[in-house]
Design an enzyme around this catalytic site. Structure first.
Site, mmCIF file in Angstrom:
data_model
loop_
_atom_site.group_PDB
_atom_site.id
_atom_site.type_symbol
_atom_site.label_atom_id
_atom_site.label_comp_id
_atom_site.label_asym_id
_atom_site.label_seq_id
_atom_site.Cartn_x
_atom_site.Cartn_y
_atom_site.Cartn_z
ATOM 1 C CB ALA A 115 48.608 44.696 43.220
ATOM 2 C CD GLU A 116 42.606 48.438 40.814
ATOM 3 O OE1 GLU A 116 41.714 49.141 40.850
ATOM 4 O OE2 GLU A 116 43.448 48.455 39.502
ATOM 5 C CB THR A 117 42.639 42.582 45.333
ATOM 6 O OG1 THR A 117 42.116 42.232 43.469
ATOM 7 C CG2 THR A 117 41.448 41.608 45.384
#
Length: 134
Positions: free
Chosen positions: A54-56
């Site tokens: 998700a953060e990527t």
């Protein structure tokens, strides 16, 4: 290999096998294989691996918005609700911006399994900063 593949070479993104099928400042789509290297001890997808995915997605999307200004985007806060377990196959994350400001961006990310069922929903806030020196 995409123009910005250098951003992920030799990183956790590469180690986890995350690949991108769409990348823009308005939408990022990436997939990750669900296998032993992303499992938790009970043989299912580790929540932390979902958060990495998700953060990527959010970070790449925000970076694509700010790179022309000579800036980068880094995670400031992330939350995730893990809704369904996955033991094998592939999960796909789709991220879209909720807010794009001068110094912060907020992205909404949905991670789905191969059947299209929601596995995780996440919101990531990113700080827009001058690139750190190495």
């Amino acid at each position: 290999m995409t123009q910005d593949a250098f951003l992920t070479e030799g990183t956790l993104v590469e180690h986890l096998g995350i690949t991108f099928s769409e990348q823009s400042g308005q939408k990022v789509v990436a997939s990750m294989p669900v296998e032993a290297r992303v499992h938790q001890p009970f043989g299912i997808l580790h929540g932390g691996a979902s958060v990495v995915l998700a953060e990527t997605v959010a970070s790449i999307g925000a970076y694509l918005n700010v790179r022309e200004r000579g800036m980068v985007a880094v995670g400031l806060e992330i939350n995730a609700n893990h809704l369904r377990s996955v033991a094998s196959g592939t999960v796909t994350a789709t991220g879209t911006p909720i807010f794009q400001g001068r110094t912060t961006e907020v992205w909404h990310i949905e991670i789905k399994n191969e059947a299209g069922k929601m596995v995780c929903v996440s919101r990531c806030t990113l700080a827009v900063i001058v690139p750190p020196t190495r």
